[in-house]
Design a protein around this motif. Structure first.
Motif, short mmCIF file in Angstrom:
data_model
loop_
_atom_site.label_atom_id
_atom_site.label_comp_id
_atom_site.label_asym_id
_atom_site.label_seq_id
_atom_site.Cartn_x
_atom_site.Cartn_y
_atom_site.Cartn_z
N GLU A 91 60.39 25.56 16.07
CA GLU A 91 61.76 25.35 15.65
C GLU A 91 62.64 25.48 16.88
OE1 GLU A 91 65.02 27.77 12.91
OE2 GLU A 91 62.87 27.91 12.46
N LEU A 92 63.55 24.56 17.06
CA LEU A 92 64.41 24.55 18.24
C LEU A 92 65.83 24.90 17.85
CD1 LEU A 92 64.85 23.98 21.26
CD2 LEU A 92 65.22 21.56 20.65
N ARG A 93 66.37 25.94 18.46
CA ARG A 93 67.75 26.34 18.24
C ARG A 93 68.52 26.14 19.54
NH1 ARG A 93 66.46 32.15 15.29
NH2 ARG A 93 65.55 31.28 13.38
N LEU A 94 69.68 25.53 19.43
CA LEU A 94 70.50 25.27 20.61
C LEU A 94 71.69 26.21 20.61
CD1 LEU A 94 70.42 21.38 20.67
CD2 LEU A 94 68.91 23.00 21.84
N GLU A 95 71.90 26.86 21.74
CA GLU A 95 73.01 27.79 21.90
C GLU A 95 74.24 27.02 22.34
OE1 GLU A 95 73.96 32.08 21.97
OE2 GLU A 95 72.17 30.98 21.40
N LEU A 96 75.31 27.08 21.53
CA LEU A 96 76.54 26.35 21.83
C LEU A 96 77.65 27.31 22.21
CD1 LEU A 96 76.66 23.74 18.91
CD2 LEU A 96 75.54 23.54 21.13
N GLU A 97 78.41 26.94 23.21
CA GLU A 97 79.61 27.69 23.54
C GLU A 97 80.65 27.43 22.46
OE1 GLU A 97 82.24 28.32 27.55
OE2 GLU A 97 81.90 26.28 26.84
N ILE A 104 74.48 25.52 26.01
CA ILE A 104 74.31 26.40 27.17
C ILE A 104 72.93 27.05 27.19
CG2 ILE A 104 76.76 26.86 27.48
CD1 ILE A 104 76.35 29.46 25.95
N GLY A 105 72.09 26.78 26.20
CA GLY A 105 70.75 27.37 26.20
C GLY A 105 69.95 26.87 25.01
N PRO A 229 73.64 21.42 33.32
CA PRO A 229 74.16 20.91 32.03
C PRO A 229 73.04 20.56 31.05
CG PRO A 229 74.34 19.25 33.77
CD PRO A 229 73.92 20.51 34.45
N LEU A 230 73.19 21.05 29.83
CA LEU A 230 72.28 20.72 28.73
C LEU A 230 73.03 19.89 27.71
CD1 LEU A 230 70.53 24.18 28.22
CD2 LEU A 230 69.72 22.24 29.58
N ARG A 231 72.29 19.24 26.83
CA ARG A 231 72.90 18.41 25.80
C ARG A 231 72.04 18.42 24.56
NH1 ARG A 231 71.19 14.07 29.55
NH2 ARG A 231 69.22 13.21 28.77
N LEU A 232 72.62 17.94 23.46
CA LEU A 232 71.84 17.78 22.24
C LEU A 232 70.78 16.71 22.46
CD1 LEU A 232 74.70 17.84 19.59
CD2 LEU A 232 73.06 19.64 20.05
#
Length: 315
Positions: A91-97, A104-105, A229-232
């Motif tokens: 499962e992938l969770r993306l950390e958003l500011e 951001i992670g 920089p990361l992105r969806l």
């Protein structure tokens, strides 16, 4: 041959030959010994770093310029600076500011274990993990936890126990394992949580995933410790593979609607992809790879000890 009586004075030119040198200042001796020790330690650190870099080049994680065309064609979840292998059941969770909504992670959940990843710019020659470990230990201490250095599969690591508030209001401790990888002009910080923080067998699949990560540093000039920089991920990459665990394969299935209670983190259901979760994180999103809590002391926003509100997006 000239004989001299025992009590006969020694001539001046002969006295110079038998003169005893003055004792050296003890502080000067100590300073010289300290310099020698510091130079030896610096050489040890440099040699160890070269050995880790040689191992990284063959075992990963890899720079985008280091992989073959065949390897580049293998399916990975493209998050911009980080490209993650897709593993069944993850499962992938993306950390958003929270303020800017930028990524951001990333957090990978696999069964009872988690792997949190961030990427940073680094100097062309020197790595930043040596200094980062000291900052992590200091941060853990300020939070009332305990930490120690250890040697792991990726080199020096920090094992920490941090205080957490349990559901019944009591104070407990959570084990966290910090690992870092210095690459060419980039640095990846990895935080192992859950069972992976304390059990080698549970950590193995996530360690294999970290080794298969590809970093796209780009050519943009960036200050050391700036976040890459990361992105969806693209819509067709936002779900994991359906092959064997540890293998990256494409998922030909159609996206479904994730309902509460239908799947648990780290478990896959036939015909249903695991969700990509977007997790809100307050803060500026700037900082360094050492950060456990997002303070304003240059230690960055990604918090491996706390999870905030989450929204689930299924792709």
């Amino acid at each position: 041959m000239k004989w001299r009586r025992r009590n006969e004075p020694v001539e001046a030119e002969q006295a110079e030959d038998v003169a005893v040198p003055e004792e050296e200042d003890p502080q000067a001796v100590a300073d010289r010994a300290a310099r020698v020790a510091a130079e030896a330690e610096a050489e040890r650190v440099r040699t160890a770093a070269l050995a880790r870099e040689a191992r990284r080049r063959t075992q990963g994680p890899f720079d985008l310029t280091e992989i073959s065309e065949e390897d580049a064609a293998r399916p990975r979840v493209d998050l911009g600076a980080l490209r993650l292998p897709a593993v069944q059941g993850m499962e992938l969770r993306l950390e958003l500011e929270e303020k800017t909504q930028r990524v951001i992670g990333a957090v990978v959940v696999l069964g009872p274990s988690t792997l949190q990843l961030q990427a940073f710019a680094a100097p062309r020659t020197d790595g930043i993990w040596e200094e980062g470990r000291a900052e992590i230990r200091a941060q853990v201490s300020r939070q009332g936890g305990a930490s120690e250095d250890a040697e792991g599969v990726f080199g020096p690591e920090v094992l920490a126990r941090v205080p957490v508030r349990t559901d019944d209001g009591r104070t407990g401790h959570r084990a966290v394992r910090f690992a870092g990888v210095d690459g060419p002009r980039w640095f990846v910080r990895a935080v192992f949580g859950g069972r992976a923080a304390v059990e080698r067998e549970a950590a193995a699949p996530l360690e294999a995933m970290l080794r298969a990560v590809v970093v796209d540093r780009g050519d943009e000039a960036m200050a050391p410790r700036d976040m890459l920089p990361l992105r969806l991920p693209p819509q067709d990459q936002a779900r994991p593979a359906t092959g064997q665990p540890g293998q990256a394969q494409s998922d030909p299935g159609q996206p479904g609607q994730s309902q509460p209670g239908q799947s648990q983190p780290g478990q896959s259901q036939p015909g249903r992809p695991q969700p990509v979760e977007q997790q809100q994180t307050p803060g500026s999103g700037t900082g360094s790879p050492a950060s456990p809590d997002g303070g304003d002391d240059g230690l960055g926003p990604l918090d491996p000890f706390h999870r905030g509100p989450e929204t689930t997006e299924t792709r």
